[in-house]
Design a protein around this motif. Structure first.
Motif, PDB file in Angstrom:
ATOM      1  N   ILE A   1       0.878  -1.174   0.000  1.00 44.80           N
ATOM      2  CA  ILE A   1       0.000   0.000   0.000  1.00 44.80           C
ATOM      3  C   ILE A   1       0.911   1.219   0.000  1.00 44.80           C
ATOM      4  O   ILE A   1       1.534   1.551   1.012  1.00 44.80           O
ATOM      5  CB  ILE A   1      -0.922   0.000   1.224  1.00 44.80           C
ATOM      6  CG1 ILE A   1      -1.767  -1.277   1.248  1.00 44.80           C
ATOM      7  CG2 ILE A   1      -1.832   1.232   1.208  1.00 44.80           C
ATOM      8  CD1 ILE A   1      -2.546  -1.462   2.538  1.00 44.80           C
ATOM      9  N   GLY A   2       1.010   1.876  -1.135  1.00 44.50           N
ATOM     10  CA  GLY A   2       1.990   2.944  -1.282  1.00 44.50           C
ATOM     11  C   GLY A   2       1.467   4.337  -1.045  1.00 44.50           C
ATOM     12  O   GLY A   2       2.251   5.263  -0.824  1.00 44.50           O
ATOM     13  N   LEU A   3       0.144   4.515  -1.080  1.00 44.80           N
ATOM     14  CA  LEU A   3      -0.420   5.854  -0.938  1.00 44.80           C
ATOM     15  C   LEU A   3      -1.799   5.757  -0.300  1.00 44.80           C
ATOM     16  O   LEU A   3      -2.618   4.928  -0.712  1.00 44.80           O
ATOM     17  CB  LEU A   3      -0.551   6.528  -2.315  1.00 44.80           C
ATOM     18  CG  LEU A   3      -1.255   7.877  -2.370  1.00 44.80           C
ATOM     19  CD1 LEU A   3      -0.434   8.939  -1.656  1.00 44.80           C
ATOM     20  CD2 LEU A   3      -1.512   8.304  -3.818  1.00 44.80           C
ATOM     21  N   ILE A   4      -2.031   6.587   0.705  1.00 42.29           N
ATOM     22  CA  ILE A   4      -3.353   6.726   1.312  1.00 42.29           C
ATOM     23  C   ILE A   4      -3.618   8.219   1.492  1.00 42.29           C
ATOM     24  O   ILE A   4      -2.746   8.962   1.971  1.00 42.29           O
ATOM     25  CB  ILE A   4      -3.450   6.038   2.689  1.00 42.29           C
ATOM     26  CG1 ILE A   4      -3.188   4.542   2.587  1.00 42.29           C
ATOM     27  CG2 ILE A   4      -4.813   6.277   3.305  1.00 42.29           C
ATOM     28  CD1 ILE A   4      -3.213   3.831   3.925  1.00 42.29           C
ATOM     29  N   GLU A   5      -4.807   8.662   1.124  1.00 43.78           N
ATOM     30  CA  GLU A   5      -5.180  10.046   1.378  1.00 43.78           C
ATOM     31  C   GLU A   5      -6.697  10.148   1.473  1.00 43.78           C
ATOM     32  O   GLU A   5      -7.429   9.291   0.975  1.00 43.78           O
ATOM     33  CB  GLU A   5      -4.643  10.986   0.298  1.00 43.78           C
ATOM     34  CG  GLU A   5      -5.116  10.697  -1.104  1.00 43.78           C
ATOM     35  CD  GLU A   5      -4.453  11.609  -2.123  1.00 43.78           C
ATOM     36  OE1 GLU A   5      -3.440  12.241  -1.787  1.00 43.78           O
ATOM     37  OE2 GLU A   5      -4.957  11.663  -3.258  1.00 43.78           O
ATOM     38  N   GLY A   6      -7.154  11.211   2.133  1.00 41.48           N
ATOM     39  CA  GLY A   6      -8.596  11.410   2.240  1.00 41.48           C
ATOM     40  C   GLY A   6      -8.946  12.293   3.414  1.00 41.48           C
ATOM     41  O   GLY A   6      -8.099  12.694   4.210  1.00 41.48           O
ATOM     42  N   GLY A   7     -10.234  12.600   3.502  1.00 42.31           N
ATOM     43  CA  GLY A   7     -10.725  13.413   4.607  1.00 42.31           C
ATOM     44  C   GLY A   7     -10.544  14.899   4.390  1.00 42.31           C
ATOM     45  O   GLY A   7      -9.901  15.349   3.435  1.00 42.31           O
ATOM     46  N   ARG A   8     -11.160  15.662   5.306  1.00 44.63           N
ATOM     47  CA  ARG A   8     -11.143  17.137   5.218  1.00 44.63           C
ATOM     48  C   ARG A   8     -10.420  17.779   6.393  1.00 44.63           C
ATOM     49  O   ARG A   8      -9.650  18.705   6.238  1.00 44.63           O
ATOM     50  CB  ARG A   8     -12.586  17.653   5.167  1.00 44.63           C
ATOM     51  CG  ARG A   8     -13.465  17.026   4.089  1.00 44.63           C
ATOM     52  CD  ARG A   8     -13.107  17.498   2.709  1.00 44.63           C
ATOM     53  NE  ARG A   8     -13.945  16.847   1.689  1.00 44.63           N
ATOM     54  CZ  ARG A   8     -13.977  17.215   0.413  1.00 44.63           C
ATOM     55  NH1 ARG A   8     -13.231  18.216   0.002  1.00 44.63           N
ATOM     56  NH2 ARG A   8     -14.747  16.565  -0.445  1.00 44.63           N
ATOM     57  N   ALA A   9     -10.731  17.299   7.591  1.00 44.21           N
ATOM     58  CA  ALA A   9     -10.165  17.872   8.813  1.00 44.21           C
ATOM     59  C   ALA A   9     -10.447  16.888   9.942  1.00 44.21           C
ATOM     60  O   ALA A   9     -11.361  16.047   9.844  1.00 44.21           O
ATOM     61  CB  ALA A   9     -10.786  19.234   9.124  1.00 44.21           C
ATOM     62  N   PRO A  10      -9.708  16.989  11.065  1.00 43.80           N
ATOM     63  CA  PRO A  10      -9.926  16.049  12.166  1.00 43.80           C
ATOM     64  C   PRO A  10     -11.335  16.103  12.760  1.00 43.80           C
ATOM     65  O   PRO A  10     -11.798  15.109  13.322  1.00 43.80           O
ATOM     66  CB  PRO A  10      -8.878  16.480  13.199  1.00 43.80           C
ATOM     67  CG  PRO A  10      -7.817  17.160  12.412  1.00 43.80           C
ATOM     68  CD  PRO A  10      -8.527  17.853  11.301  1.00 43.80           C
ATOM     69  N   ASN A  11     -12.001  17.237  12.621  1.00 42.25           N
ATOM     70  CA  ASN A  11     -13.335  17.357  13.219  1.00 42.25           C
ATOM     71  C   ASN A  11     -14.454  17.217  12.195  1.00 42.25           C
ATOM     72  O   ASN A  11     -15.581  17.652  12.428  1.00 42.25           O
ATOM     73  CB  ASN A  11     -13.466  18.694  13.955  1.00 42.25           C
ATOM     74  CG  ASN A  11     -13.228  19.889  13.044  1.00 42.25           C
ATOM     75  OD1 ASN A  11     -12.725  19.739  11.933  1.00 42.25           O
ATOM     76  ND2 ASN A  11     -13.576  21.087  13.528  1.00 42.25           N
ATOM     77  N   VAL A  12     -14.136  16.587  11.043  1.00 37.87           N
ATOM     78  CA  VAL A  12     -15.131  16.365   9.988  1.00 37.87           C
ATOM     79  C   VAL A  12     -15.137  14.881   9.630  1.00 37.87           C
ATOM     80  O   VAL A  12     -14.072  14.283   9.409  1.00 37.87           O
ATOM     81  CB  VAL A  12     -14.811  17.196   8.734  1.00 37.87           C
ATOM     82  CG1 VAL A  12     -15.830  16.912   7.629  1.00 37.87           C
ATOM     83  CG2 VAL A  12     -14.773  18.687   9.059  1.00 37.87           C
ATOM     84  N   ILE A  13     -16.300  14.270   9.593  1.00 30.10           N
ATOM     85  CA  ILE A  13     -16.414  12.895   9.103  1.00 30.10           C
ATOM     86  C   ILE A  13     -16.043  12.898   7.616  1.00 30.10           C
ATOM     87  O   ILE A  13     -16.580  13.681   6.826  1.00 30.10           O
ATOM     88  CB  ILE A  13     -17.846  12.359   9.291  1.00 30.10           C
ATOM     89  CG1 ILE A  13     -18.256  12.428  10.772  1.00 30.10           C
ATOM     90  CG2 ILE A  13     -17.952  10.934   8.766  1.00 30.10           C
ATOM     91  CD1 ILE A  13     -17.403  11.599  11.696  1.00 30.10           C
ATOM     92  N   ALA A  14     -15.116  12.024   7.229  1.00 29.57           N
ATOM     93  CA  ALA A  14     -14.552  12.054   5.871  1.00 29.57           C
ATOM     94  C   ALA A  14     -15.553  11.562   4.839  1.00 29.57           C
ATOM     95  O   ALA A  14     -16.150  10.489   5.001  1.00 29.57           O
ATOM     96  CB  ALA A  14     -13.303  11.192   5.822  1.00 29.57           C
ATOM     97  N   ASP A  15     -15.700  12.330   3.782  1.00 24.01           N
ATOM     98  CA  ASP A  15     -16.591  11.916   2.700  1.00 24.01           C
ATOM     99  C   ASP A  15     -15.850  11.235   1.554  1.00 24.01           C
ATOM    100  O   ASP A  15     -16.473  10.604   0.699  1.00 24.01           O
ATOM    101  CB  ASP A  15     -17.402  13.102   2.168  1.00 24.01           C
ATOM    102  CG  ASP A  15     -16.517  14.192   1.573  1.00 24.01           C
ATOM    103  OD1 ASP A  15     -15.389  14.383   2.071  1.00 24.01           O
ATOM    104  OD2 ASP A  15     -16.962  14.863   0.625  1.00 24.01           O
ATOM    105  N   THR A  16     -14.537  11.347   1.489  1.00 21.67           N
ATOM    106  CA  THR A  16     -13.757  10.675   0.445  1.00 21.67           C
ATOM    107  C   THR A  16     -12.458  10.144   1.044  1.00 21.67           C
ATOM    108  O   THR A  16     -11.907  10.718   1.993  1.00 21.67           O
ATOM    109  CB  THR A  16     -13.399  11.626  -0.721  1.00 21.67           C
ATOM    110  OG1 THR A  16     -12.588  12.701  -0.227  1.00 21.67           O
ATOM    111  CG2 THR A  16     -14.644  12.183  -1.387  1.00 21.67           C
ATOM    112  N   ALA A  17     -11.962   9.072   0.473  1.00 22.86           N
ATOM    113  CA  ALA A  17     -10.657   8.514   0.839  1.00 22.86           C
ATOM    114  C   ALA A  17     -10.220   7.576  -0.273  1.00 22.86           C
ATOM    115  O   ALA A  17     -11.052   6.944  -0.939  1.00 22.86           O
ATOM    116  CB  ALA A  17     -10.732   7.758   2.169  1.00 22.86           C
ATOM    117  N   GLU A  18      -8.923   7.504  -0.509  1.00 19.92           N
ATOM    118  CA  GLU A  18      -8.430   6.598  -1.538  1.00 19.92           C
ATOM    119  C   GLU A  18      -7.080   6.029  -1.153  1.00 19.92           C
ATOM    120  O   GLU A  18      -6.340   6.590  -0.339  1.00 19.92           O
ATOM    121  CB  GLU A  18      -8.353   7.278  -2.902  1.00 19.92           C
ATOM    122  CG  GLU A  18      -7.327   8.369  -3.050  1.00 19.92           C
ATOM    123  CD  GLU A  18      -7.331   8.956  -4.463  1.00 19.92           C
ATOM    124  OE1 GLU A  18      -6.467   8.546  -5.274  1.00 19.92           O
ATOM    125  OE2 GLU A  18      -8.217   9.797  -4.745  1.00 19.92           O
ATOM    126  N   ALA A  19      -6.763   4.890  -1.740  1.00 22.70           N
ATOM    127  CA  ALA A  19      -5.474   4.239  -1.538  1.00 22.70           C
ATOM    128  C   ALA A  19      -5.000   3.651  -2.857  1.00 22.70           C
ATOM    129  O   ALA A  19      -5.810   3.220  -3.682  1.00 22.70           O
ATOM    130  CB  ALA A  19      -5.590   3.133  -0.490  1.00 22.70           C
TER     131      ALA A  19
END
Length: 346
Positions: A223-241
């Protein structure tokens, strides 16, 4: 005057040519091969869309092919011009050259050019093919495969410690994209976390059994890349790996297992699928198994493939990339030996 592969390597390494920015290296090689009495051809390779490909360039990029005028080569020596980032130029001591591309694969270019000079002097019909994009998607090789030159054999260059590869692993690039619903993190029941879905899916993917080939070893998964989310106090609506699987057999079984394991937690896209390749032994040349992937699966129209090159893959892509000057000179002899043997016995 005979070509000095050490000096040619230094000149090439000092030209920045990270993937998508290979134009200057292509121009240098075009002019250099023309000065060595080759008839030289450019094969244009399109830049990817910059919006969807981070790091994509805007400049010209092209493969370079050279051969003596009027011949169809029996054997073609080939490798790639592009390097991984970051660029850093060439330094040296008595034993080694250091710098980005010294072993992957500009030293190989230099050794192949020097070998081709000796081969053509001995009467072997030889061509040289240097492509772009190997470090990302083999785009240059794919373009070259639409314009083969009738060669019987392709000797591809990658760092194999000057040993002939009997196999090279394939590569399966997998992109997972999870979707959710944003909400205030104090009220998680009002949202749906894309990151939670993705993490759970990745946990299960890591636990999957992968195929094993007894003579080669296991498939491996990174797993070479993970990213996603908006901020620590926001439930994430997108994420990808992004995942890379090194294959030791056909990809179908692994693709099916990944899709079934991920299920409806994320969308699954297979963005690169390069097959596992077996090759044959020649004479008494020392051999190895390449755990990495090459352009060979995209150059099927260029003849029976072989894989050989100076340098260690263990220092490629690292800040300590280097190549031994002695190994460069040995590679010239090995390329001449292999090509001569193939043509003589064909």
């Amino acid at each position: 005057m005979a070509i000095d592969p050490v000096e040619l390597t230094k000149r090439l390494v000092n030209i920045e040519s990270t993937t998508y920015h290979e134009g200057p290296a292509g121009h240098f090689l075009y002019e250099y091969l023309a000065s060595q009495r080759y008839e030289v051809e450019r094969m244009a390779v399109a830049q990817p869309d910059r919006a969807s490909t981070p790091g994509a360039g805007t400049g010209e990029r092209f493969n370079v092919y050279g051969a003596m005028a009027g011949i169809n080569p029996d054997v073609v020596l080939s490798t790639h011009m592009d390097t991984v980032p970051p660029f850093f130029g060439c330094t040296e001591d008595d034993e080694f050259l250091y710098g980005r591309g010294t072993c992957d694969a500009k030293g190989i270019i230099a050794a192949q050019v020097a070998a081709a000079e000796r081969l053509r002097e001995s009467g072997v019909k030889v061509g040289l093919l240097f492509v772009v994009g190997e470090e990302r998607d083999s785009a240059g090789a794919a373009v070259a495969n639409t314009s083969p030159k009738g060669s019987k054999f392709l000797i591809n260059g990658e760092p194999t410690d000057n040993r002939l590869a009997l196999a090279s692993k394939g590569a399966l690039r997998v992109e997972l994209r999870a979707k959710g619903r944003m909400a205030h993190s104090a009220y998680p029941e009002l949202g749906e976390s894309a990151i939670d879905k993705l993490v759970e899916a990745l946990h299960d993917v890591l636990a999957m059994p992968l195929p094993v080939e007894p003579e080669i070893g296991p498939s491996t998964l990174n797993i070479g890349l993970i990213e996603g989310g908006r901020a620590p106090n926001v439930i994430a609506d997108t994420a990808e790996a992004h995942i890379l699987v090194r294959l030791v057999g056909p990809s179908d079984e692994t693709k099916r297992a990944i899709a079934e394991t991920v299920g409806d937690r994320a969308d699954v896209e297979f963005s690169l699928d390069l097959p596992f390749v077996r090759m044959r032994k020649v004479g008494n040349l020392p051999t190895m198994i390449a755990k990495f992937t090459t352009d060979i699966p995209k150059l099927t129209a260029w003849g029976e493939p072989f894989l050989l090159g100076p340098g260690s893959i263990l220092c490629a892509h690292t800040p300590q990339e280097k190549i031994a000057k002695k190994e460069l000179l040995e590679a010239v002899d090995l390329y001449v030996e292999l090509a001569t043997s193939l043509v003589r016995n064909s």
